[in-house]
Write an enzyme that holds these catalytic residues in place. Sequence first.
Site, short mmCIF file in Angstrom:
data_model
loop_
_atom_site.label_atom_id
_atom_site.label_comp_id
_atom_site.label_asym_id
_atom_site.label_seq_id
_atom_site.Cartn_x
_atom_site.Cartn_y
_atom_site.Cartn_z
N THR A 129 17.77 4.75 34.08
CA THR A 129 16.70 3.81 33.47
C THR A 129 15.78 3.56 34.38
OG1 THR A 129 18.74 2.85 32.37
CG2 THR A 129 16.74 1.69 32.21
N PRO A 243 30.96 10.58 27.27
CA PRO A 243 32.22 10.14 26.70
C PRO A 243 33.10 9.14 27.41
CG PRO A 243 31.64 12.49 26.00
CD PRO A 243 30.75 12.02 27.13
N GLU A 245 31.99 7.65 30.14
CA GLU A 245 31.12 6.39 30.51
C GLU A 245 31.51 5.26 29.24
OE1 GLU A 245 27.07 6.76 31.58
OE2 GLU A 245 26.84 4.66 31.38
N GLN A 282 44.40 -25.05 9.66
CA GLN A 282 44.25 -23.74 9.01
C GLN A 282 43.12 -23.04 9.55
OE1 GLN A 282 43.59 -23.53 4.82
NE2 GLN A 282 45.34 -22.17 4.74
N LEU A 340 36.53 -22.51 19.44
CA LEU A 340 37.91 -22.95 19.56
C LEU A 340 38.00 -23.65 20.82
CD1 LEU A 340 39.64 -20.21 17.67
CD2 LEU A 340 39.12 -22.58 16.66
N GLY A 367 24.32 2.89 26.57
CA GLY A 367 23.94 3.35 25.25
C GLY A 367 24.07 2.12 24.45
N GLU A 370 22.71 0.66 18.48
CA GLU A 370 21.73 1.50 17.81
C GLU A 370 21.98 2.88 18.38
OE1 GLU A 370 21.00 -1.55 19.25
OE2 GLU A 370 21.19 -2.73 17.61
C1 LIG Z 1 23.50 -5.13 33.87
C2 LIG Z 1 22.94 -4.04 33.43
C3 LIG Z 1 23.62 -2.90 34.13
C4 LIG Z 1 22.93 -1.68 34.11
N1 LIG Z 1 23.35 -0.50 34.63
C5 LIG Z 1 22.63 0.73 34.54
C6 LIG Z 1 22.94 1.90 35.57
O1 LIG Z 1 23.75 1.55 36.37
N2 LIG Z 1 22.23 2.80 35.55
C7 LIG Z 1 21.44 3.06 34.70
O2 LIG Z 1 20.51 4.01 34.76
N3 LIG Z 1 20.98 2.14 33.68
C8 LIG Z 1 21.85 0.92 33.56
N4 LIG Z 1 21.32 0.00 32.71
C9 LIG Z 1 20.45 0.16 31.83
C10 LIG Z 1 20.90 0.42 30.52
O3 LIG Z 1 21.74 1.44 30.29
C11 LIG Z 1 19.79 0.23 29.39
O4 LIG Z 1 19.38 -1.25 29.59
C12 LIG Z 1 20.23 0.59 28.03
O5 LIG Z 1 20.36 1.94 27.96
C13 LIG Z 1 19.00 0.22 27.07
O6 LIG Z 1 17.67 0.51 27.47
P1 LIG Z 1 16.46 -0.39 27.56
O7 LIG Z 1 17.01 -1.47 28.22
O8 LIG Z 1 15.47 0.34 27.98
O9 LIG Z 1 16.13 -0.85 26.04
P2 LIG Z 1 15.53 0.24 24.91
O10 LIG Z 1 15.80 1.57 25.04
O11 LIG Z 1 13.90 -0.02 25.18
O12 LIG Z 1 15.88 -0.46 23.52
C14 LIG Z 1 15.24 -1.84 23.09
C15 LIG Z 1 15.82 -1.92 21.69
O13 LIG Z 1 15.59 -0.71 20.72
C16 LIG Z 1 16.67 -0.19 20.28
N5 LIG Z 1 16.46 1.46 20.18
C17 LIG Z 1 15.91 2.12 21.07
N6 LIG Z 1 15.75 3.59 20.58
C18 LIG Z 1 16.36 3.40 19.16
C19 LIG Z 1 16.42 4.26 18.02
N7 LIG Z 1 16.28 5.55 18.42
N8 LIG Z 1 17.04 3.70 16.90
C20 LIG Z 1 17.15 2.48 16.70
N9 LIG Z 1 17.04 1.49 17.79
C21 LIG Z 1 16.71 1.99 18.86
C22 LIG Z 1 17.82 -0.52 21.40
O14 LIG Z 1 18.96 -0.11 20.49
C23 LIG Z 1 17.69 -1.94 21.48
O15 LIG Z 1 17.96 -2.71 20.70
C24 LIG Z 1 21.89 -1.39 32.86
C25 LIG Z 1 21.38 -2.40 32.47
C26 LIG Z 1 21.87 -3.61 32.56
C27 LIG Z 1 21.31 -5.02 31.86
#
Ligand SMILES: Cc1cc2nc3c(=O)[nH]c(=O)nc-3n(C[C@H](O)[C@H](O)[C@H](O)COP(=O)(O)OP(=O)(O)OC[C@H]3O[C@@H](n4cnc5c(N)ncnc54)[C@H](O)[C@@H]3O)c2cc1C
Length: 383
Positions: A129, A243, A245, A282, A340, A367, A370
Amino acid sequence: MQRNIFEQDHEAYRETVREFLAREIEPNYEQWESDRLIDRSAWLAAGKSGIVGLSVPEEFGGSGVADYRFRYVVAEEIARTATTSFGSGLSLQDDIAIPYIVNLGTDEQKQRWLPGMAVGELIGAIAMTEPGTGSDLQGIKTTAVRDGDEWVINGQKTFITNGIHSDIVIVVARTDPNAGSKGFSLLVVERGMPGFSRGRKLHKVGLAGQDTAELVFEDVRVPATNLLGTEGRGFVHLMENLPLERISIAVNAIAVAKAAYRWTRDYVFERKAFGKPIGDLQNTRFALAEMLTEIEVTESHIDRCVLALNADELTAVDASKGKWWASELQKRVVDRCVQLHGGYGYMMEYPIGRAYVDSRIQTIYGGTTEIMKEIIGRDIASQ
Ligand SMILES: Cc1cc2nc3c(=O)[nH]c(=O)nc-3n(C[C@H](O)[C@H](O)[C@H](O)COP(=O)(O)OP(=O)(O)OC[C@H]3O[C@@H](n4cnc5c(N)ncnc54)[C@H](O)[C@@H]3O)c2cc1C
């Protein structure tokens, strides 16, 4: 219904994990959460107790355990103790970094890195990322340019788990700007290489102690022998490991949902309101009944995925189904369990409070929900 995924060896290992967490992690956990960093001593202790590096082959100093059910046991015990910040760094090492080296490394690379990884002395990370791109990995801007026997890396990564402690980072970089998805490769950057620096230790909503950081690469010269796998096949290599991961996140999700359910079941039969346990209302019983049903149904899918993984038959689509469904379930269950618990559910000294903030990320990293649905939808459309 009785679950039958675990055997005697797994239950014996559960005792080891339980004892390790009680001795090494639980007494220090609050401190590490407030430091926003699990201490390295936890990794070394995990190495001594056989909690880290399970799948490292014996010839490289590991236990050579390919059976993922042992990792499932670790996830369940970590969830039970609400020490997820520790568990997520460990999962990064065991479910992501180590499999990359085991599956793609040359003999020389395995000799160099696996023995340390097996005992928690060498901590791994994966850096995909970037500030500008997460879900859409084709947008990666980090570049690696070949110069003689070296690659020169420039770029910036963010949200990297184990970012501060990592001794080796598997960096996804563009090695051929004209080759589209075939222009990415994996390069291993090692601690201390000139030009490699760590940015901020990120301040997150939950998983406070999980070591998450920005990484910066400025003209980092990496020997060609640190190329992991095949040049230009970086994306293929990522897809091959996804898969595992994703199912590791699903396993953690169902483990946390179950732990939250159990804390809540115990709590509601002790806590009284209007003269009787709230478990006698309930509404409470319906909530418990719905949660338990959803948990058990979901667990069947996850158990089957774990057995498929063991048999090397887990598909990306089944792992994606498990990942989005179990992590969304986790969020729903934990939220209902907080309700709760009443006000106590909002207190960090209660495990349910910790689980609440720690659960939110599960539908995002590895991932997003979405993206999981995109993968499943693409498969449906292609049939
Ligand atoms: C605590 C933490 C640990 C992490 N660890 C790692 C790590 O070790 N290594 C690493 O590389 N990354 C890591 N990440 C990154 C993480 O994998 C990404 O944050 C994640 O993949 C989403 O990418 P983004 O944040 O850029 O969001 P974006 O890709 O900008 O997405 C924003 C929104 O748009 C939606 N969206 C994007 N494309 C589509 C589509 N085609 N269709 C529909 N909706 C879509 C997404 O679902 C989301 O709701 C980590 C993140 C966090 C917060």
